[in-house]
Structure formats: structure tokens, C-alpha cells
Design an enzyme around this catalytic site. Structure first.
Site, mmCIF file in Angstrom:
data_model
loop_
_atom_site.group_PDB
_atom_site.id
_atom_site.type_symbol
_atom_site.label_atom_id
_atom_site.label_comp_id
_atom_site.label_asym_id
_atom_site.label_seq_id
_atom_site.Cartn_x
_atom_site.Cartn_y
_atom_site.Cartn_z
ATOM 1 N N ASP A 50 24.224 33.698 -45.244
ATOM 2 C CA ASP A 50 24.399 32.326 -44.776
ATOM 3 C C ASP A 50 25.108 32.275 -43.426
ATOM 4 O O ASP A 50 25.892 33.160 -43.089
ATOM 5 C CB ASP A 50 25.270 31.529 -45.774
ATOM 6 C CG ASP A 50 24.557 31.272 -47.090
ATOM 7 O OD1 ASP A 50 23.417 31.743 -47.270
ATOM 8 O OD2 ASP A 50 25.155 30.593 -47.939
ATOM 9 N N ASP A 51 24.839 31.205 -42.703
ATOM 10 C CA ASP A 51 25.621 30.735 -41.542
ATOM 11 C C ASP A 51 25.222 31.326 -40.195
ATOM 12 O O ASP A 51 25.725 30.886 -39.172
ATOM 13 C CB ASP A 51 27.137 30.939 -41.724
ATOM 14 C CG ASP A 51 27.682 30.175 -42.918
ATOM 15 O OD1 ASP A 51 26.890 29.464 -43.577
ATOM 16 O OD2 ASP A 51 28.884 30.299 -43.202
ATOM 17 N N HIS B 280 20.104 25.389 -43.605
ATOM 18 C CA HIS B 280 21.518 25.323 -44.032
ATOM 19 C C HIS B 280 22.232 24.244 -43.207
ATOM 20 O O HIS B 280 23.414 24.385 -42.908
ATOM 21 C CB HIS B 280 22.143 26.700 -43.836
ATOM 22 C CG HIS B 280 23.409 26.974 -44.596
ATOM 23 N ND1 HIS B 280 23.571 26.726 -45.946
ATOM 24 C CD2 HIS B 280 24.611 27.497 -44.189
ATOM 25 C CE1 HIS B 280 24.803 27.088 -46.328
ATOM 26 N NE2 HIS B 280 25.441 27.545 -45.281
ATOM 27 N N HIS C 211 26.290 22.816 -40.244
ATOM 28 C CA HIS C 211 27.051 23.291 -41.397
ATOM 29 C C HIS C 211 27.905 22.171 -41.996
ATOM 30 O O HIS C 211 29.126 22.307 -42.197
ATOM 31 C CB HIS C 211 27.944 24.493 -41.020
ATOM 32 C CG HIS C 211 28.258 25.373 -42.202
ATOM 33 N ND1 HIS C 211 29.440 25.288 -42.888
ATOM 34 C CD2 HIS C 211 27.522 26.328 -42.828
ATOM 35 C CE1 HIS C 211 29.425 26.175 -43.881
ATOM 36 N NE2 HIS C 211 28.270 26.811 -43.869
ATOM 37 N N HIS D 94 27.556 36.573 -45.947
ATOM 38 C CA HIS D 94 27.530 35.717 -44.750
ATOM 39 C C HIS D 94 27.414 36.576 -43.499
ATOM 40 O O HIS D 94 28.187 37.527 -43.339
ATOM 41 C CB HIS D 94 28.815 34.888 -44.651
ATOM 42 C CG HIS D 94 28.939 33.854 -45.726
ATOM 43 N ND1 HIS D 94 29.326 34.175 -47.008
ATOM 44 C CD2 HIS D 94 28.703 32.520 -45.709
ATOM 45 C CE1 HIS D 94 29.328 33.068 -47.734
ATOM 46 N NE2 HIS D 94 28.958 32.049 -46.984
HETATM 47 ZN ZN LIG Z 1 27.431 28.193 -45.109
#
Ligand SMILES: [Zn+2]
Length: 215
Positions: free
Chosen positions: A34-35, A85, A89, A173
Site C-alpha cells: 500500500d501507499d 487507494h 490517502h 507498505h
Molecule cells: Zn494506506
């Protein structure tokens, strides 16, 4: 506060159409990152995954794709899948529904995928109701805790190893916050499960019931 392994009661509490794990009899693990994408971490992850012939799913922040479009293209070319996503964020519990949905839509201009993961796993009932018409919501079975600066890299690895089994969706992440734990835990995680005959697969982007991602 979070648990390394999501209790099964949670699956029942949430909408059953959301994805928390993959039903399979094969020794398959579904890694998610993620991210990202960001230049400091994502290329390192991609090279490591290649060395294990591992595929994964990247839940990207739209604004990071805008800034690092070459890395985004690279991860697609290497055969990984992607999910939305949000663009910035956003925390769904702190955003109003309109703002949240527009932010997802904005990210959808960069991410052509029917998969969506809410940042922090936090999404309001109204946001969820709207987004499930357009996306497959993907949560997780296992949280490594790589983002958690209060745990050691060794603890992060232990979290991930002890909670993962076949069909698990595991969260890491590709972010600066997680980098220290990730660079320790991910190689050891891949090595451990590869030796046991597991394969690492991407969550497919062809979700039959989802026809219209927001764009
Ligand atoms: Zn995230």
C-alpha cells in the site's frame, strides 16, 4: 491498535462481498503493498519480487502515481496488479462522502482497476455503500505492522510469518514510514514461504461482478 491476523468474525460483520482472504486449496499467498509508488522503496520491492518470481498487488495512492508514473508503469509491465487507494490517502471516517468519493474518482483517472482498498481500512457506511457498486473492496488477512515504528523489524517479521497461511492476503507498505521494517521482513518472508513451496500471486483485476470502476 491492530491485530496481525483478522479474526473471522470480522468477515461476517462486514459485507460478505468484500475480500478478506482468497479461498484456495493451493499454497498461494497474496502479497499487497500500500501507499506507493515511490522511488525510494518501490523499485527495491519490484526487484526483490522478481528474484522470487513473485507477483503482488499494489494499492496505489493516485498522487504518488502522478509524481512517479514511470514506476507505476514498471510495476504493471512486470505483471503485478493494482488497486485504487484514493488520490490523497484519505481517512474515510474523517471525510464527508462526497469528498471521499471524488477523491477515489480522481485516483481512478490514474488507476484502471476494479479493486479498492480504503486507507487505514476506515470507511463510512455511506462511502462503503456507494463504492461497492463500483469496486471490489479488498481488506486483508494479515497485517505485518511494517508501518508501526514502535515494533522492531524482527517483530514485524514474526507477525507476518505466524499469521500467514494459504489464501492469506498480507499487507506491507512501499512507504518511507515502513521502509526500515520492510527491508528486513520482506526478504525473510519471501525466503521462508518459498522454501515451503508457497507461491506468491497477484489478486486478479478481472472481478466478474464489477463492471464500472469510477473514472
Ligand atoms: Zn494506506
Amino acid at each position: 491498535m491492530y491485530l496481525s491476523k483478522t479474526p473471522s468474525i470480522i468477515y461476517k460483520f462486514y459485507n460478505s462481498k468484500d475480500m478478506w482472504r482468497v479461498e484456495t486449496e493451493d499454497k498461494d499467498i497474496f502479497l499487497t503493498f500500500d501507499d506507493g509508488p515511490i522511488p525510494q522503496v518501490t523499485p527495491w520491492v519490484l526487484n526483490l519480487l522478481d528474484s522470487y518470481n513473485a507477483k503482488a498487488t499494489f494499492f496505489c495512492v493516485g498522487d504518488n502515481i502522478r509524481k512517479n508514473y514511470d514506476i507505476y508503469c514498471d510495476l504493471l509491465l512486470r505483471g503485478h496488479t493494482v488497486g485504487n487507494h484514493t488520490f490523497n490517502h484519505l481517512n474515510g471516517w474523517k471525510s464527508n462522502t462526497r469528498e471521499y468519493v471524488l477523491n477515489v474518482k480522481k485516483a481512478g483517472n490514474y488507476i484502471n482497476s476494479p479493486l479498492f482498498r480504503p486507507p487505514y481500512g476506515k470507511i463510512s457506511v455511506a462511502e462503503h455503500k456507494f463504492l461497492k457498486k463500483h469496486y471490489k473492496l479488498v481488506y486483508w488477512t494479515v497485517i505485518s505492522g511494517d508501518f508501526d515504528k514502535t515494533i522492531t523489524p524482527e517483530k514485524c517479521l514474526e507477525n507476518a510469518l505466524s499469521a500467514t497461511e494459504k489464501g492469506s492476503i498480507v499487507v506491507f507498505h512501499d512507504s518511507l514510514k515502513a521502509e526500515k521494517n520492510l527491508v528486513y521482513a520482506l526478504p525473510a518472508f519471501l525466503e521462508h514461504f518459498s522454501k515451503q513451496g508457497y507461491r506468491f500471486k497477484a489478486i486478479p483485476m478481472h472481478q466478474k461482478e464489477i463492471k464500472h470502476p469510477l473514472q
